[in-house]
Write a protein that holds these residues in place. Structure first.
Motif, mmCIF file in Angstrom:
data_model
loop_
_atom_site.group_PDB
_atom_site.id
_atom_site.type_symbol
_atom_site.label_atom_id
_atom_site.label_comp_id
_atom_site.label_asym_id
_atom_site.label_seq_id
_atom_site.Cartn_x
_atom_site.Cartn_y
_atom_site.Cartn_z
ATOM 1 N N VAL A 180 4.290 0.233 0.068
ATOM 2 C CA VAL A 180 3.728 -0.952 0.726
ATOM 3 C C VAL A 180 4.778 -1.583 1.628
ATOM 4 O O VAL A 180 5.892 -1.865 1.190
ATOM 5 N N GLU A 210 -4.672 -13.562 -7.673
ATOM 6 C CA GLU A 210 -4.883 -13.766 -6.239
ATOM 7 C C GLU A 210 -5.896 -14.873 -6.001
ATOM 8 O O GLU A 210 -5.791 -15.646 -5.050
ATOM 9 N N LYS A 234 0.680 -5.760 -3.998
ATOM 10 C CA LYS A 234 0.138 -4.420 -3.750
ATOM 11 C C LYS A 234 0.882 -3.380 -4.564
ATOM 12 O O LYS A 234 0.303 -2.397 -5.019
ATOM 13 N N GLU A 235 2.198 -3.597 -4.740
ATOM 14 C CA GLU A 235 2.962 -2.652 -5.552
ATOM 15 C C GLU A 235 2.457 -2.620 -6.984
ATOM 16 O O GLU A 235 2.493 -1.585 -7.645
ATOM 17 N N GLU A 251 5.258 -4.642 4.691
ATOM 18 C CA GLU A 251 4.679 -5.761 5.437
ATOM 19 C C GLU A 251 5.674 -6.205 6.497
ATOM 20 O O GLU A 251 6.883 -6.134 6.285
ATOM 21 N N ARG A 275 -0.607 -2.967 -7.835
ATOM 22 C CA ARG A 275 -1.808 -2.111 -7.818
ATOM 23 C C ARG A 275 -1.413 -0.640 -7.704
ATOM 24 O O ARG A 275 -2.014 0.230 -8.334
ATOM 25 N N GLU A 276 -0.382 -0.367 -6.871
ATOM 26 C CA GLU A 276 0.082 1.017 -6.734
ATOM 27 C C GLU A 276 0.639 1.521 -8.070
ATOM 28 O O GLU A 276 0.424 2.677 -8.450
#
Lengths: 392, 331
Positions: free
Chosen positions: A248, A188, A264-265, A250, A267-268
């Motif tokens: 997630v 990121e 984000k997925e 958006e 991280r999930e």
């Protein structure tokens, strides 16, 4: 007004960023894409037809080769479908269930890493590419320890798993997953705040929620259009209902939204892996169904029942009841479904695969029209297609 | 007569030196780029040939020279053959006006450390860099390939638009040196470099020169992920090599230009001037390599928008403001 001609250009099948052997016929007006027509089939191997001539067990290795970036998920979908056909879904032991979820999420991580790597490379950020492959290498090593193969794992079995996890692997996975959020922050750091990156993917490849649903888009590409749909939560399998994770979603409908969703997925997925590792208790890894699962080697050589079962399963295979089932799982790329028809013989009468990439690819012409060539590359990246799955 | 002969010999020696040094530097910049990028990306880079891979450029050249020099069937043959040379030539010629050291006193003669101290040196460099566009456009056009054509069009548009911002960014530099001669520009930076005097001009200059040289992040004319290899898709062998080496000669030229215009040229404490000059050139080259390791590529239209709507107005404003300031300080 002059009559301008458009230029037709063959993008692929030999092109650096068509992710394999996709061919796009682009009609260009300068650099603006007026029409994009995907041509597929360069990797067709006839998996569905091959399956009709193999016993249910023998089909399993074929499924590895569909979405070769997420083989465990393909295995999972197939074994779940066969188990449902056999009616032994509830007989799968707890440990096998947890290991399946654990590996499915590791695979999600692996697949998303390749997606990010290729997506970034297509847009010109080549350092991210190699960083992602460094982490993927760890997961490949886990694969190798678990199944012996780095890509085509063929690890799950109808009724459970082919073997137990090797000793000490849980700790290694935990250590790796602990480092993962830091690595995601690194990616990121190179991309998310970068103005060039933002400009390249914001408002590019826009597809509205209605269009996405109409075209059958699934997975992160659908959730990036604001549709809250995830089979892991909405039609749970393998005990996903026991895990605490966020789906997630958006609303951006563009490539940026899909980028955020997938990050984000990842991280999930790390969260789910931690939970699965916590749940992991010693226990049997195969269902108690001697007519379906292969007996342990000890039983094969020492008991007459074991020998007979082994002989029958190897030489003939098990015979499900006449019937048909459909099971869909949330592959990293979208819904992968297996539709199996049994005519009571040891071989499936018909196996139809619902591939995620093939159906997601349908959205490509819509997402590309009116954009520039550079955006086509971004759109191919954001759809996260795998040609092995598209062509089957 | 004797004087003329000596001058001639001196110029030839300087030419030979520059040609040798620049070409070697370009070849080794390729290696340096591969090695530095490799280190940034968890790889080793070339390390097989010679100690630490030091002979890699040699092997690359041998490989390129022995490859087939292929001309596509429907290409415009003569232009196709001629274009790569143009690019490399224009880049090399720019070096004629770059001063790399203060004049050297030798045998009672003062020898200027520049091949030709043109009083319009800056304009000469601009002229040549515009000429280099022809290499790209003709090469792309003559290939008779769609990807090449797209690359050439991109290159043309990009180079022409960024030339403007580049020129405007250098106006304050010329104003403070009161000369177009590169020698005079370096002399004017004896106390402090232009980088501190005109920081905005420096930033605009760096961005435009990146676009001008087709380096990442502005490498759209050859963006392999979009248009395969852009204008040099159809080239092979040493003709491709000329495009390639031209790009790296260009990198040296850019380093030299940045050094001369903004980093004070050969000025620096302790070390001999030539060493300072080379160090500065290499530092600039490193910046470009670093940028390549960390930046994605913008879209071609975004690049044009940025050039015309942001950089050029900003550069114009900078000209007015620095002009006003120097006027106020003089009166």
């Amino acid at each position: 007004m002059a009559n301008f001609e458009t230029m037709t250009i063959n993008m692929g099948p030999q092109h650096p960023s068509t992710h394999g052997v996709l061919q796009l016929i682009l009609e260009l007006d300068g650099e603006i894409v007026r029409k994009a027509t995907p041509h597929i089939g360069f990797l067709h191997r006839g998996v569905e037809k091959l399956a009709e001539h193999r016993t249910y067990h023998q089909v399993l290795p074929l499924t590895d080769r569909l979405d070769y970036l997420a083989p465990m998920h393909n295995n999972l979908g197939y074994v779940l479908a066969v188990e449902k056909l056999l009616g032994i879904t509830d007989a799968i032991p707890e440990r096998a269930q947890v290991v399946r979820v654990l590996l499915a999420e590791l695979t999600r991580l692996k697949s998303h890493l390749v997606w990010l790597a290729c997506h970034a490379l297509d847009i010109g950020a080549m350092t991210v590419f190699i960083y992602c492959f460094r982490e993927r290498e760890h997961i490949m090593n886990f694969y190798e320890k678990i199944s012996g193969a780095r890509m085509t794992s063929n690890y799950f079995r109808v009724g459970g798993l082919s073997a137990d996890l090797p000793a000490g692997l849980e700790q290694e996975i935990r250590e790796f997953v602990n480092t993962m959020p830091g690595h995601i922050n690194t990616y990121e750091g190179l991309l998310t705040g970068n103005k060039i990156w933002q400009k390249r993917i914001k408002d590019v490849g826009v597809i509205s929620a209605e269009d996405a649903i109409d075209l059958g888009v699934t997975g992160p590409s659908l959730r990036g259009s604001g549709v809250d749909w995830d089979l892991r939560r909405d039609q749970p399998y393998s005990g996903y209902e026991n895990y605490d994770f966020e789906v997630v979603v958006e609303d951006g409908c563009d490539t940026w939204a899909r980028y955020i969703v997938r990050l984000k997925e990842m991280r999930e997925a790390c969260k789910i892996i931690h939970q699965a590792l916590d749940k992991l208790k010693p226990g049997p890894i195969l269902a108690d169904a001697p007519k379906i699962v292969l007996p342990p080697k000890q039983a094969t050589v020492n008991t007459i029942e074991g020998l007979i079962h082994h002989f029958k399963l190897i030489s003939e295979g098990f015979k499900p009841e006449v019937g048909e089932v459909y099971v869909g799982v949330e592959n990293p790329k979208g819904e992968v479904g297996y539709y199996l028809v049994s005519d009571g013989t040891p071989r499936p009468y018909r196996m139809k695969i619902r591939p995620a990439s093939f159906i997601n690819l349908q959205a490509l012409p819509k997402m590309c029209e009116g954009s520039m060539i550079a955006d086509v590359v971004a759109v191919i990246g954001t759809l996260d297609i795998v040609l092995g799955e598209i062509d089957r | 007569m004797n004087d003329l002969l000596i001058s001639l010999v001196l110029i030839l020696v300087k030419l030979g030196l520059i040609l040798g040094v620049v070409l070697t530097m370009a070849a080794y910049l390729v290696l340096a780029e591969r090695k530095i990028l490799g280190r940034m990306q968890l790889r080793y880079g070339p390390n097989r040939i010679g100690p630490g891979g030091m002979l890699q450029p040699l092997c690359d050249v041998i490989k390129l020279l022995t490859k087939e020099d292929f001309v596509p069937g429907r290409a415009d043959k003569w232009i196709f053959l001629f274009a790569p040379g143009l690019t490399a030539l224009a880049a090399l010629l720019s070096f004629a006006v770059v001063p790399f050291s203060p004049p050297l006193a030798l045998f009672g003669r003062e020898i200027p450390m520049v091949v030709c101290d043109l009083n319009i040196g800056l304009l000469y460099i601009f002229g040549l860099s515009s000429l280099a566009v022809y290499g790209v456009v003709l090469g792309g056009w003559a290939s008779n390939s769609k990807y090449s054509l797209l690359g050439a069009m991109r290159g043309l548009a990009q180079l022409v638009s960024y030339e403007l911002a580049l020129g405007l960014a250098l106006v304050p530099v010329v104003m403070s040196a009161k000369s177009f001669s590169l020698n005079a520009i370096v002399m004017a930076q004896a106390d402090w470099p232009n980088l501190l005097r005109h920081p905005l001009a420096f930033i605009i200059f760096m961005i435009s020169i990146t676009a001008e040289s087709k380096r990442t992040p502005f490498d759209m004319p050859e963006a392999e992920n979009e248009i395969v290899a852009g204008y040099h898709t159809e080239y092979s062998g040493m003709r491709f090599g000329l495009f390639f080496v031209g790009e790296y000669i260009n990198l040296v030229v850019i380093g030299a230009m940045t050094t001369v215009f903004f980093l004070g040229g050969w000025h620096g404490p302790f070390l001999p001037p030539v060493v300072w000059f080379i160090l500065k050139v290499l530092f600039v080259a490193f910046l470009f390599i670093w940028a390549r390791g960390s930046m994605p590529r913008p879209r071609y239209d975004q690049l044009m928008h940025f050039g015309w709507k942001v950089l050029i107005p900003l550069a114009l404003l900078n000209v007015v403001v620095s002009g006003a300031i120097s006027l106020a300080m003089n009166s």
